[in-house]
Design an enzyme around this catalytic site. Structure first.
Site, PDB file in Angstrom:
ATOM      1  N   LYS A  45      10.027   6.632   8.236  1.00 44.80           N
ATOM      2  CA  LYS A  45      11.169   6.933   7.399  1.00 44.80           C
ATOM      3  C   LYS A  45      11.126   6.161   6.082  1.00 44.80           C
ATOM      4  O   LYS A  45      11.785   6.535   5.123  1.00 44.80           O
ATOM      5  CB  LYS A  45      12.470   6.523   8.127  1.00 44.80           C
ATOM      6  CG  LYS A  45      12.665   7.100   9.479  1.00 44.80           C
ATOM      7  CD  LYS A  45      13.926   6.430  10.109  1.00 44.80           C
ATOM      8  CE  LYS A  45      13.990   6.757  11.562  1.00 44.80           C
ATOM      9  NZ  LYS A  45      15.074   5.975  12.242  1.00 44.80           N
ATOM     10  N   GLY A  46      10.371   5.059   6.067  1.00 44.39           N
ATOM     11  CA  GLY A  46      10.441   4.120   4.938  1.00 44.39           C
ATOM     12  C   GLY A  46      10.195   4.717   3.570  1.00 44.39           C
ATOM     13  O   GLY A  46      10.697   4.222   2.561  1.00 44.39           O
ATOM     14  N   GLU A 101       3.385   6.559   0.293  1.00 45.40           N
ATOM     15  CA  GLU A 101       3.765   5.492   1.229  1.00 45.40           C
ATOM     16  C   GLU A 101       4.706   4.485   0.568  1.00 45.40           C
ATOM     17  O   GLU A 101       4.653   4.279  -0.644  1.00 45.40           O
ATOM     18  CB  GLU A 101       2.459   4.824   1.722  1.00 45.40           C
ATOM     19  CG  GLU A 101       2.601   3.755   2.751  1.00 45.40           C
ATOM     20  CD  GLU A 101       3.226   4.218   4.060  1.00 45.40           C
ATOM     21  OE1 GLU A 101       4.398   4.613   4.032  1.00 45.40           O
ATOM     22  OE2 GLU A 101       2.558   4.151   5.104  1.00 45.40           O
ATOM     23  N   ASP A 102       5.543   3.854   1.372  1.00 42.69           N
ATOM     24  CA  ASP A 102       6.453   2.842   0.818  1.00 42.69           C
ATOM     25  C   ASP A 102       5.716   1.538   0.513  1.00 42.69           C
ATOM     26  O   ASP A 102       5.855   0.970  -0.559  1.00 42.69           O
ATOM     27  CB  ASP A 102       7.661   2.582   1.751  1.00 42.69           C
ATOM     28  CG  ASP A 102       7.262   2.342   3.205  1.00 42.69           C
ATOM     29  OD1 ASP A 102       6.059   2.449   3.536  1.00 42.69           O
ATOM     30  OD2 ASP A 102       8.155   2.056   4.021  1.00 42.69           O
ATOM     31  N   ASP A 105       0.858  -3.106   3.933  1.00 39.86           N
ATOM     32  CA  ASP A 105       0.963  -4.513   4.327  1.00 39.86           C
ATOM     33  C   ASP A 105      -0.383  -4.927   4.943  1.00 39.86           C
ATOM     34  O   ASP A 105      -1.312  -5.267   4.223  1.00 39.86           O
ATOM     35  CB  ASP A 105       2.143  -4.624   5.305  1.00 39.86           C
ATOM     36  CG  ASP A 105       2.454  -6.045   5.715  1.00 39.86           C
ATOM     37  OD1 ASP A 105       2.055  -6.969   4.995  1.00 39.86           O
ATOM     38  OD2 ASP A 105       3.118  -6.238   6.754  1.00 39.86           O
ATOM     39  N   LYS A 133       1.047  -5.237  -0.639  1.00 41.11           N
ATOM     40  CA  LYS A 133       1.110  -6.662  -0.284  1.00 41.11           C
ATOM     41  C   LYS A 133      -0.296  -7.085   0.124  1.00 41.11           C
ATOM     42  O   LYS A 133      -0.609  -7.207   1.306  1.00 41.11           O
ATOM     43  CB  LYS A 133       2.043  -6.799   0.928  1.00 41.11           C
ATOM     44  CG  LYS A 133       3.026  -7.946   0.879  1.00 41.11           C
ATOM     45  CD  LYS A 133       3.641  -8.180   2.234  1.00 41.11           C
ATOM     46  CE  LYS A 133       4.898  -7.401   2.501  1.00 41.11           C
ATOM     47  NZ  LYS A 133       5.477  -7.716   3.836  1.00 41.11           N
ATOM     48  N   PHE A 154       8.917 -10.422   3.147  1.00 41.74           N
ATOM     49  CA  PHE A 154       9.415  -9.214   3.802  1.00 41.74           C
ATOM     50  C   PHE A 154      10.502  -8.598   2.928  1.00 41.74           C
ATOM     51  O   PHE A 154      11.483  -9.245   2.578  1.00 41.74           O
ATOM     52  CB  PHE A 154       9.966  -9.525   5.196  1.00 41.74           C
ATOM     53  CG  PHE A 154      10.099  -8.283   6.012  1.00 41.74           C
ATOM     54  CD1 PHE A 154       9.010  -7.745   6.679  1.00 41.74           C
ATOM     55  CD2 PHE A 154      11.318  -7.611   6.080  1.00 41.74           C
ATOM     56  CE1 PHE A 154       9.114  -6.568   7.397  1.00 41.74           C
ATOM     57  CE2 PHE A 154      11.436  -6.433   6.803  1.00 41.74           C
ATOM     58  CZ  PHE A 154      10.338  -5.913   7.463  1.00 41.74           C
ATOM     59  N   ASP A 161      13.228  -0.992   5.794  1.00 42.70           N
ATOM     60  CA  ASP A 161      14.226  -1.527   6.724  1.00 42.70           C
ATOM     61  C   ASP A 161      13.806  -2.818   7.399  1.00 42.70           C
ATOM     62  O   ASP A 161      12.632  -3.206   7.392  1.00 42.70           O
ATOM     63  CB  ASP A 161      14.475  -0.500   7.833  1.00 42.70           C
ATOM     64  CG  ASP A 161      13.287  -0.435   8.813  1.00 42.70           C
ATOM     65  OD1 ASP A 161      12.136  -0.303   8.335  1.00 42.70           O
ATOM     66  OD2 ASP A 161      13.501  -0.549  10.036  1.00 42.70           O
ATOM     67  N   ARG A 167      18.124   0.287   4.636  1.00 44.08           N
ATOM     68  CA  ARG A 167      17.396   1.378   3.979  1.00 44.08           C
ATOM     69  C   ARG A 167      18.171   1.955   2.797  1.00 44.08           C
ATOM     70  O   ARG A 167      17.598   2.491   1.858  1.00 44.08           O
ATOM     71  CB  ARG A 167      17.133   2.521   4.978  1.00 44.08           C
ATOM     72  CG  ARG A 167      16.135   2.175   6.074  1.00 44.08           C
ATOM     73  CD  ARG A 167      15.704   3.465   6.783  1.00 44.08           C
ATOM     74  NE  ARG A 167      15.044   3.227   8.054  1.00 44.08           N
ATOM     75  CZ  ARG A 167      13.753   2.966   8.209  1.00 44.08           C
ATOM     76  NH1 ARG A 167      12.968   2.888   7.162  1.00 44.08           N
ATOM     77  NH2 ARG A 167      13.235   2.784   9.413  1.00 44.08           N
TER      78      ARG A 167
HETATM   79  P1  IMP Z   1       0.925  -1.980   7.749  1.00 41.66           P
HETATM   80  O1  IMP Z   1       0.331  -1.116   8.804  1.00 41.66           O
HETATM   81  O2  IMP Z   1       0.971  -3.419   8.140  1.00 41.66           O
HETATM   82  O3  IMP Z   1       0.274  -1.786   6.396  1.00 41.66           O
HETATM   83  O4  IMP Z   1       2.451  -1.601   7.638  1.00 41.66           O
HETATM   84  C1  IMP Z   1       2.858  -0.426   7.110  1.00 41.66           C
HETATM   85  C2  IMP Z   1       4.301  -0.134   7.375  1.00 41.66           C
HETATM   86  O5  IMP Z   1       5.038  -1.262   7.826  1.00 41.66           O
HETATM   87  C3  IMP Z   1       4.972   0.272   6.081  1.00 41.66           C
HETATM   88  O6  IMP Z   1       4.812   1.645   5.849  1.00 41.66           O
HETATM   89  C4  IMP Z   1       6.393  -0.148   6.308  1.00 41.66           C
HETATM   90  O7  IMP Z   1       7.107   0.892   6.930  1.00 41.66           O
HETATM   91  C5  IMP Z   1       6.293  -1.358   7.199  1.00 41.66           C
HETATM   92  N1  IMP Z   1       6.355  -2.606   6.415  1.00 41.66           N
HETATM   93  C6  IMP Z   1       5.359  -3.418   6.040  1.00 41.66           C
HETATM   94  N2  IMP Z   1       5.788  -4.471   5.328  1.00 41.66           N
HETATM   95  C7  IMP Z   1       7.120  -4.299   5.234  1.00 41.66           C
HETATM   96  C8  IMP Z   1       8.163  -5.047   4.557  1.00 41.66           C
HETATM   97  O8  IMP Z   1       7.955  -6.082   3.888  1.00 41.66           O
HETATM   98  N3  IMP Z   1       9.405  -4.531   4.682  1.00 41.66           N
HETATM   99  C9  IMP Z   1       9.689  -3.398   5.365  1.00 41.66           C
HETATM  100  N4  IMP Z   1       8.762  -2.675   5.980  1.00 41.66           N
HETATM  101  C10 IMP Z   1       7.482  -3.123   5.916  1.00 41.66           C
HETATM  102 MG    MG Z   2       5.964   3.349   5.960  1.00 41.41          MG
END
Ligand code: IMP
Ligand code: MG
Length: 180
Positions: A45-46, A101-102, A105, A133, A154, A161, A167
């Site tokens: 949903k992000g 994508e939002d 990370d 990030k 974060f 969220d 959100r």
């Molecule tokens: P990744 O797989 O660690 O790259 O995480 C990806 C997903 O985790 C993103 O699409 C977000 O939905 C969530 N996410 C990662 N970091 C944050 C943050 O700082 N705040 C909120 N959601 C996050």
């Molecule tokens: Mg996401």
């Protein structure tokens, strides 16, 4: 809404700053995807706020689709695994696909998602992320288009969220709990 009520101590990007950057990215995508009828995919949903804003800045014919990918458990640490809960309804074979994508990370979500979608033979498959990030990256992945590079904090708001909260904030803020 007072910032303090939300344990959000700092606004990282205001609604205005986001709007300006989204318009810039939209302009670039409009140019890069001319005559390609791209399929823009929103992983729920992000990404919803970023997605709905950027598609309106892409001034060429395009199509939209949605997926549900679960990556995060109910805390601030990535589980490292993804589960596809909802596939795109469109066939992506031969399409120019752009994942909106939002935030990237650890990169694990997108790495796995990209691998899975690549197997369906899209003509091209790229990523546009609002936030990056890089300090926490585990998987070898990068956004082809990126709004802002951010520090290891974060963040919440503008679709993002913490346990489904925040959100609806129109800005992106740094979340810090009372005991951090
Ligand atoms: P990744 O797989 O660690 O790259 O995480 C990806 C997903 O985790 C993103 O699409 C977000 O939905 C969530 N996410 C990662 N970091 C944050 C943050 O700082 N705040 C909120 N959601 C996050
Ligand atoms: Mg996401």
């Amino acid at each position: 809404m007072k910032l303090s009520e939300h344990e959000i101590k700092k606004v990282l990007f205001s609604a205005e700053e986001i709007k300006t950057r989204v318009a810039e990215l939209g302009k670039i995508l409009t140019e890069d995807y001319k005559n390609k009828n791209p399929l823009l995919i929103c992983p729920l949903k992000g990404s919803i706020m970023f997605f709905s804003d950027i598609v309106r800045e892409i001034k060429i014919p395009c199509e939209i689709d949605f997926m549900t990918v679960s990556s995060y458990n109910s805390n601030t640490v990535s589980s490292g695994e993804i589960k596809i809960l909802k596939d795109p309804t469109e066939n992506i074979n031969g399409r120019h696909v752009l994942i909106i994508e939002d935030i990237i990370d650890t990169g694990l979500t997108l790495y796995n998602l990209k691998k899975m979608l690549s197997g369906r033979n899209p003509e091209s498959l790229k990523i546009c992320t609002l936030l990056d990030k890089p300090s926490r990256r585990i998987a070898d992945i990068k956004g082809d288009y990126c709004g802002f590079v951010i520090p290891d904090k974060f963040v919440v708001g503008y679709g993002m969220d913490l346990n489904e909260k925040y959100r609806n904030l129109p800005f992106i803020g740094i979340y810090e709990s009372e005991n951090t």
